[in-house]
Design an enzyme around this catalytic site. Structure first.
Site, short mmCIF file in Angstrom:
data_model
loop_
_atom_site.label_atom_id
_atom_site.label_comp_id
_atom_site.label_asym_id
_atom_site.label_seq_id
_atom_site.Cartn_x
_atom_site.Cartn_y
_atom_site.Cartn_z
N ASN A 169 0.87 -1.18 0.00
CA ASN A 169 0.00 0.00 0.00
C ASN A 169 0.91 1.23 0.00
O ASN A 169 1.50 1.56 1.02
CB ASN A 169 -0.88 -0.04 1.25
CG ASN A 169 -1.75 1.20 1.39
OD1 ASN A 169 -1.82 2.02 0.48
ND2 ASN A 169 -2.41 1.33 2.52
N TRP A 170 0.99 1.87 -1.15
CA TRP A 170 1.93 3.00 -1.27
C TRP A 170 1.40 4.26 -0.60
O TRP A 170 2.14 5.24 -0.48
CB TRP A 170 2.20 3.27 -2.75
CG TRP A 170 3.00 2.20 -3.46
CD1 TRP A 170 3.34 0.97 -2.97
CD2 TRP A 170 3.56 2.29 -4.78
NE1 TRP A 170 4.08 0.27 -3.91
CE2 TRP A 170 4.22 1.06 -5.03
CE3 TRP A 170 3.56 3.26 -5.77
CZ2 TRP A 170 4.89 0.81 -6.23
CZ3 TRP A 170 4.22 3.00 -6.96
CH2 TRP A 170 4.88 1.79 -7.19
N LYS A 171 0.14 4.28 -0.25
CA LYS A 171 -0.46 5.47 0.39
C LYS A 171 -0.21 6.70 -0.49
O LYS A 171 -0.17 6.58 -1.70
CB LYS A 171 0.06 5.62 1.83
CG LYS A 171 -0.11 4.30 2.63
CD LYS A 171 0.15 4.41 4.09
CE LYS A 171 -0.02 3.05 4.76
NZ LYS A 171 0.16 3.08 6.20
N HIS A 225 -9.16 0.87 5.08
CA HIS A 225 -7.88 1.13 5.75
C HIS A 225 -8.08 2.05 6.95
O HIS A 225 -8.91 2.96 6.90
CB HIS A 225 -6.88 1.74 4.77
CG HIS A 225 -5.49 1.71 5.32
ND1 HIS A 225 -5.03 2.65 6.22
CD2 HIS A 225 -4.49 0.81 5.16
CE1 HIS A 225 -3.80 2.34 6.57
NE2 HIS A 225 -3.44 1.23 5.94
N GLU A 247 -6.47 4.45 8.02
CA GLU A 247 -6.30 5.89 7.74
C GLU A 247 -7.55 6.48 7.11
O GLU A 247 -7.90 7.63 7.34
CB GLU A 247 -5.05 6.10 6.85
CG GLU A 247 -3.78 5.87 7.65
CD GLU A 247 -2.63 5.28 6.87
OE1 GLU A 247 -2.63 5.36 5.62
OE2 GLU A 247 -1.73 4.71 7.51
N GLU A 292 -5.01 -5.33 10.40
CA GLU A 292 -4.01 -4.30 10.64
C GLU A 292 -4.29 -3.62 11.97
O GLU A 292 -5.06 -2.65 12.03
CB GLU A 292 -4.02 -3.25 9.52
CG GLU A 292 -3.70 -3.80 8.15
CD GLU A 292 -3.13 -2.73 7.22
OE1 GLU A 292 -2.08 -2.96 6.62
OE2 GLU A 292 -3.73 -1.65 7.10
N GLY A 318 2.77 2.00 10.93
CA GLY A 318 3.71 3.11 10.81
C GLY A 318 4.39 3.48 12.11
O GLY A 318 5.01 4.53 12.22
N SER A 322 3.82 -2.41 10.28
CA SER A 322 5.28 -2.44 10.48
C SER A 322 5.93 -3.77 10.09
O SER A 322 6.86 -4.23 10.76
CB SER A 322 5.62 -2.08 11.94
OG SER A 322 5.17 -0.76 12.22
N GLY A 356 3.17 -1.20 4.25
CA GLY A 356 3.15 0.24 4.02
C GLY A 356 4.55 0.75 3.70
O GLY A 356 5.04 0.63 2.58
N GLY A 357 5.21 1.30 4.71
CA GLY A 357 6.52 1.94 4.53
C GLY A 357 7.52 1.08 3.77
O GLY A 357 8.20 1.57 2.85
P1 13P Z 1 3.34 0.17 7.74
O1 13P Z 1 3.87 -1.10 7.10
O2 13P Z 1 4.07 1.40 7.31
O3 13P Z 1 3.21 0.03 9.21
O4 13P Z 1 1.85 0.36 7.17
C1 13P Z 1 0.98 -0.71 7.18
C2 13P Z 1 -0.22 -0.34 6.41
O5 13P Z 1 -0.95 0.56 6.80
C3 13P Z 1 -0.50 -1.06 5.16
O6 13P Z 1 -1.76 -0.78 4.69
#
Ligand code: 13P
Length: 248
Positions: free
Chosen positions: A9-11, A93, A95, A165, A171, A211, A232-233
C-alpha cells in the site's frame, strides 16, 4: 488451498516518475510464486497497469466510492477503476477510517458496490491500542467484520481478502508479535467458520499489516493462519518489498 499474497500500500507517496522507477526496480529484481500486488496513487493507476502488464505484479486501488457515478467531487468509482484495468481495491484502511470518517456501515456499501462490479477487495480492519489494552480487540474485530462483510454470500467471499491491521502497529515500528497475529488470525478464521463453513474459512487469505519489515516478515508469515502481508513503509523500497515477498 488459500493464496499467499504480499500487497504494498503505497499510500500518498510517489509521483509519476517515482511510480515508474519503483515498478521498474521491482520488475528487474523480482519474481514470485505468491501474488504480489501494488497499490499506487489514483493518478498513477493507469500508468501502473500498463507498466505491469505481463509481469508478476498486479495493481490495486487504495479506495473507491460506494456510488458508481454522480455528484461526489473528488471521488473515484468502481466502473472508473475497471475501465483502466484495475480489478482489486483496498477498502477500510484505518487511515480512511480515522482521517476520512469511514464507518463500518459506509464500508458495507463500498463492499457491496465492489462485489456488484466483480472487483476483488482487500478489506482492512483492526483494533486501536485502547481496545487492545482493555482486552476488547476480539470484540472490535468481530464487529468490524460482521457489519461490513457477513451479509456477503459464501460465493462472494472468493473475491474477499482480509487484512488484519492493528492500528497501533501501523507506521509505528511496533509490530504485533507473531503470536498475537496468529491468535487474531485464528480467531477470524473461526468466526468465518461459524458464520459460513469450515471449508470457506480455510480458503480465505488473511494478511497481516503493521510495520512488516524484511527482518520480521518470515516469523509472521510462518504462522499457520497468516497468509501474507499488507505492507506500508517497506513497500516503498523495492529491495525491502521484494525481501518481504520472498519471506512468504
Ligand atoms: P506500515 O507497514 O508502514 O506500518 O503500514 C501498514 C499499512 O498501513 C498497510 O496498509
Amino acid at each position: 488451498m488459500r493464496t499467499k499474497i504480499v500487497a504494498g500500500n503505497w499510500k500518498m507517496n510517489n509521483d509519476k516518475k517515482g511510480t515508474a522507477a519503483l515498478i521498474g526496480a521491482l520488475q528487474q529484481n523480482g519474481n514470485s510464486t505468491a501474488r504480489v500486488i501494488i497499490a499506487p496513487a489514483f493518478t498513477h493507476l493507469a500508468q501502473s497497469v500498463a507498466l505491469t502488464a505481463d509481469t508478476f505484479l498486479e495493481v490495486a486501488a487504495q479506495n473507491m466510492h460506494q456510488e458508481t457515478s454522480g455528484a461526489f467531487t473528488g471521488e473515484i468509482a468502481a466502473p472508473m477503476l475497471q475501465s483502466i484495468g484495475v480489478r482489486t481495491v483496498i477498502l477500510g484502511h484505518s487511515e480512511r477510517r480515522t482521517y476520512f470518517n469511514e464507518t463500518d456501515a459506509a464500508l458495507a456499501e463500498k463492499v457491496k458496490t465492489a462485489l456488484d462490479y466483480d472487483m476483488e477487495i482487500i478489506y482492512c480492519f483492526g483494533e486501536v491500542l485502547e481496545d487492545r489494552k482493555a482486552n476488547r480487540h476480539f470484540e472490535v474485530v468481530k464487529e468490524q467484520l460482521a457489519t461490513a462483510l457477513f451479509s456477503c454470500s459464501a460465493q462472494q467471499w472468493s473475491k474477499i481478502i482480509l487484512a488484519y491491521e492493528p492500528v497501533w502497529a501501523i507506521g509505528t515500528g511496533e509490530t504485533a508479535s507473531p503470536e498475537q497475529a496468529q491468535e487474531m488470525h485464528a480467531f477470524i478464521r473461526q468466526l468465518i467458520a461459524e458464520q459460513y463453513s469450515a471449508t470457506l474459512a480455510e480458503e480465505v487469505s488473511i494478511l497481516y499489516g503493521g510495520s512488516v519489515k524484511p527482518a520480521n516478515a518470515a516469523d509472521l508469515f510462518q504462522q499457520t493462519d497468516v497468509d501474507g502481508g499488507l505492507i506500508g513503509g517497506a513497500a516503498l523500497k523495492a529491495e525491502d518489498f521484494l525481501a518481504i515477498a520472498k519471506a512468504l
